[in-house]
Design an enzyme around this catalytic site. Structure first.
Site, mmCIF file in Angstrom:
data_model
loop_
_atom_site.group_PDB
_atom_site.id
_atom_site.type_symbol
_atom_site.label_atom_id
_atom_site.label_comp_id
_atom_site.label_asym_id
_atom_site.label_seq_id
_atom_site.Cartn_x
_atom_site.Cartn_y
_atom_site.Cartn_z
ATOM 1 N N GLU A 367 0.855 -1.081 0.052
ATOM 2 C CA GLU A 367 -0.017 -0.009 -0.012
ATOM 3 C C GLU A 367 0.896 1.396 0.177
ATOM 4 O O GLU A 367 0.623 2.222 0.540
ATOM 5 C CB GLU A 367 -0.844 0.064 1.020
ATOM 6 C CG GLU A 367 -2.126 -1.285 1.044
ATOM 7 C CD GLU A 367 -2.969 -1.525 2.059
ATOM 8 O OE1 GLU A 367 -3.425 -0.247 2.329
ATOM 9 O OE2 GLU A 367 -3.677 -2.361 2.351
ATOM 10 N N GLY A 368 2.161 1.154 -0.827
ATOM 11 C CA GLY A 368 2.879 2.581 -0.813
ATOM 12 C C GLY A 368 3.950 2.415 0.021
ATOM 13 O O GLY A 368 3.786 2.380 1.310
HETATM 14 C C1 LIG Z 1 3.353 -9.460 0.861
HETATM 15 C C2 LIG Z 1 3.085 -8.513 -0.115
HETATM 16 C C3 LIG Z 1 1.667 -8.309 -0.534
HETATM 17 C C4 LIG Z 1 1.069 -7.461 -1.308
HETATM 18 N N1 LIG Z 1 -0.060 -7.193 -1.905
HETATM 19 C C5 LIG Z 1 -0.339 -6.423 -2.673
HETATM 20 C C6 LIG Z 1 -1.682 -6.254 -3.108
HETATM 21 O O1 LIG Z 1 -2.578 -6.914 -2.537
HETATM 22 N N2 LIG Z 1 -2.009 -5.605 -4.143
HETATM 23 C C7 LIG Z 1 -0.924 -5.102 -4.961
HETATM 24 O O2 LIG Z 1 -1.327 -4.336 -6.017
HETATM 25 N N3 LIG Z 1 0.255 -5.125 -4.765
HETATM 26 C C8 LIG Z 1 0.679 -5.653 -3.689
HETATM 27 N N4 LIG Z 1 2.104 -5.783 -3.166
HETATM 28 C C9 LIG Z 1 2.848 -5.359 -4.071
HETATM 29 C C10 LIG Z 1 3.388 -3.835 -3.296
HETATM 30 O O3 LIG Z 1 2.501 -2.907 -3.088
HETATM 31 C C11 LIG Z 1 4.775 -3.530 -3.883
HETATM 32 O O4 LIG Z 1 5.705 -4.327 -3.704
HETATM 33 C C12 LIG Z 1 5.198 -1.947 -3.682
HETATM 34 O O5 LIG Z 1 4.081 -1.137 -3.905
HETATM 35 C C13 LIG Z 1 6.433 -1.729 -4.386
HETATM 36 O O6 LIG Z 1 6.387 -1.714 -5.570
HETATM 37 P P1 LIG Z 1 7.802 -2.809 -6.301
HETATM 38 O O7 LIG Z 1 7.768 -3.767 -5.528
HETATM 39 O O8 LIG Z 1 7.558 -2.772 -8.047
HETATM 40 O O9 LIG Z 1 8.965 -1.715 -6.018
HETATM 41 P P2 LIG Z 1 9.520 -0.461 -6.779
HETATM 42 O O10 LIG Z 1 8.620 0.395 -6.935
HETATM 43 O O11 LIG Z 1 10.402 -1.027 -7.956
HETATM 44 O O12 LIG Z 1 10.483 0.095 -5.559
HETATM 45 C C14 LIG Z 1 11.576 -0.438 -5.231
HETATM 46 C C15 LIG Z 1 12.383 0.606 -4.199
HETATM 47 O O13 LIG Z 1 12.532 1.842 -4.812
HETATM 48 C C16 LIG Z 1 11.933 2.867 -4.060
HETATM 49 N N5 LIG Z 1 11.192 3.831 -5.041
HETATM 50 C C17 LIG Z 1 10.263 3.625 -5.933
HETATM 51 N N6 LIG Z 1 9.942 4.719 -6.447
HETATM 52 C C18 LIG Z 1 10.665 5.857 -5.775
HETATM 53 C C19 LIG Z 1 10.655 7.209 -5.872
HETATM 54 N N7 LIG Z 1 9.812 7.847 -6.823
HETATM 55 N N8 LIG Z 1 11.293 7.861 -4.858
HETATM 56 C C20 LIG Z 1 11.962 7.338 -3.898
HETATM 57 N N9 LIG Z 1 12.120 5.988 -3.954
HETATM 58 C C21 LIG Z 1 11.312 5.213 -4.855
HETATM 59 C C22 LIG Z 1 10.710 1.912 -3.435
HETATM 60 O O14 LIG Z 1 10.295 2.706 -2.041
HETATM 61 C C23 LIG Z 1 11.419 0.673 -3.038
HETATM 62 O O15 LIG Z 1 12.209 0.894 -1.982
HETATM 63 C C24 LIG Z 1 2.265 -6.536 -2.130
HETATM 64 C C25 LIG Z 1 3.719 -7.014 -2.012
HETATM 65 C C26 LIG Z 1 4.056 -7.644 -0.881
HETATM 66 C C27 LIG Z 1 5.525 -7.873 -0.615
#
Ligand SMILES: Cc1cc2nc3c(=O)[nH]c(=O)nc-3n(C[C@H](O)[C@H](O)[C@H](O)COP(=O)(O)OP(=O)(O)OC[C@H]3O[C@@H](n4cnc5c(N)ncnc54)[C@H](O)[C@@H]3O)c2cc1C
Length: 390
Positions: A367-368
């Site tokens: 959730e962000g």
């Molecule tokens: C157990 C679990 C349950 C989940 N459940 C759901 C669900 O129900 N529905 C769903 O849709 N998703 C779900 N997610 C996914 C989760 O919301 C995403 O993993 C999360 O939003 C981060 O996206 P990403 O993994 O692509 O990482 P990325 O977006 O690739 O980010 C990688 C890193 O870079 C940082 N970053 C990215 N952009 C920026 C920026 N502009 N400025 C500074 N830092 C930045 C992030 O904070 C992170 O540390 C779940 C994940 C997990 C692990």
């Protein structure tokens, strides 16, 4: 005036939550080690307990402490074990989206189902405007194609709210949410995710291949693509103002369990923790412990504040991000600090502290992430748009 004083009924309710949570704690290790087993709806030891959420259900919508109490209940549940949160309850993140953006007819039709929410894709997470999943109108049906990963409640859900673009060239404005029921041809649960923590939570990956759904399954029914702003996208983003304090509360319950366990072990080892005289002059262990407790109290207050604003019909967008960012970092620091204080006891699988340390990590991801909460706040406080500050 902000007031978090609990009535005697609320105290009884929270005691009942903790009694049940302690039963769930007996199963915590089992569901950690058997990742893809589902905890049953009823644990045998708790079968005669009242359903705490049904005790809570008597409250009315104009009750101005409903959000605060429900967060305290969530904290009480995860203080026992994270897996208890999955039991005896219907509903998922998709239900919150339905409430935030669905038409009254859609709410009536779908709200009895448990709905997951699928935004994240192999190439798109934090920047949710980069969704690649597509929905194309063909006659009176949408045809959905794409992949979604890490969908919470992905296996148990009856259906899902899926984010897909109806026009890639429109960017954020082209992204809409669609309601898709399990069993619809072309909708496949591809696999269950394997995770570091919250292993009792059922998290799945989905594939949509020429999945045809009725035109009326577009959440909110708004097919227009606004030239300015983000249109329907903004509607479903409102979901997160409602749910982010809940995520903070999930982490805080586990952090409180870690603090309680650590206090007990320190006291057993003869370390005194005193609250009257301040931290100076106390042992290094007591000083560190009191600082961790301070982090916990600060994060808890920001979380209850966000809920209190919501209860009193005041905007809480910033506060929802503040509490999630604050709690996400605090619960990591607290559980790691507790492990430092206890040494081997902290990482032994004989105890649950190492599990709480792994389980709280999610608070700062789904959730962000914490970084994204800070980005949202920076935009809001400094007056930047999402195009100007990325
Ligand atoms: C157990 C679990 C349950 C989940 N459940 C759901 C669900 O129900 N529905 C769903 O849709 N998703 C779900 N997610 C996914 C989760 O919301 C995403 O993993 C999360 O939003 C981060 O996206 P990403 O993994 O692509 O990482 P990325 O977006 O690739 O980010 C990688 C890193 O870079 C940082 N970053 C990215 N952009 C920026 C920026 N502009 N400025 C500074 N830092 C930045 C992030 O904070 C992170 O540390 C779940 C994940 C997990 C692990």
């Amino acid at each position: 005036m902000i007031d978090f004083e609990l009535t005697s009924n609320d105290k009884k309710l929270l005691d009942a939550v903790r009694t049940e949570a302690l039963v769930a704690r007996q199963y915590a290790r089992h569901y950690d080690e058997h990742e893809h087993e589902f905890p049953p709806d009823e644990l045998p030891e708790a079968k005669d307990f009242p359903n705490v959420w049904s005790l809570f259900a008597g409250r009315t919508a104009d009750d101005t402490s409903m959000g605060v109490i429900s967060l305290l209940m969530t904290m009480g549940q995860t203080w026992g074990d994270y897996s208890v949160r999955m039991r005896r309850g219907k509903g998922g993140l998709g239900n919150a989206a339905l409430r935030a953006a669905g038409t009254p007819e859609q709410q009536a039709k779908w709200n009895d189902l448990t709905l997951a929410m699928a935004i994240t894709e192999p190439g798109c997470g934090s920047d949710s405007a980069g969704v690649q999943c597509t929905a194309v109108l063909d006659g009176d049906e949408w045809v959905v194609n794409g992949e979604k990963i890490f969908v919470t409640t992905g296996c148990r859900a009856d259906g899902v709210v899926v984010w897909a673009t109806i026009d890639k060239s429109a960017g954020r404005a082209g992204i809409k949410s669609f309601l898709i029921e399990k069993g619809t041809p072309g909708f496949v649960v591809a696999h269950k995710e394997k995770k570091l923590g919250i292993r009792a939570d059922d998290t799945a990956a989905y594939v949509f291949q020429n999945c045809r759904i009725p035109r009326g399954n577009l959440l909110g029914l708004d097919e227009s693509i606004p030239r300015q702003g983000s249109g329907g996208f903004r509607g479903v983003m409102k979901t997160f103002n409602m749910t982010r304090p809940g995520v903070a509360a999930i982490g805080l319950g586990m952090a409180e369990a870690a603090l309680d366990f650590t206090r007990e072990q320190l006291e057993k080892a003869g370390a005194r923790i005193e609250y009257g005289p301040g931290i100076h002059g106390q042992s290094a262990a007591a000083q560190k412990f009191l600082r961790l407790e301070g982090q916990f109290e600060a994060a808890k207050l920001t979380t209850l504040h966000a809920a209190w604003l919501g209860d009193n019909r005041q905007p809480n967008n910033d506060e929802a991000s503040i509490c999630k960012a604050k709690a996400g970092a605090a619960v990591r620091e607290i559980t790691q600090g507790c492990i430092e204080l206890l040494g081997p006891l902290g990482i032994s699988r004989e105890h649950l502290l190492e599990k709480w340390f792994r389980d709280v990590r999610i608070t700062d991801i789904y959730e962000g992430t914490g970084q994204i909460q800070r980005l949202i706040l920076a935009r809001s406080l400094l007056g930047y748009t999402s195009k100007e500050l990325k």
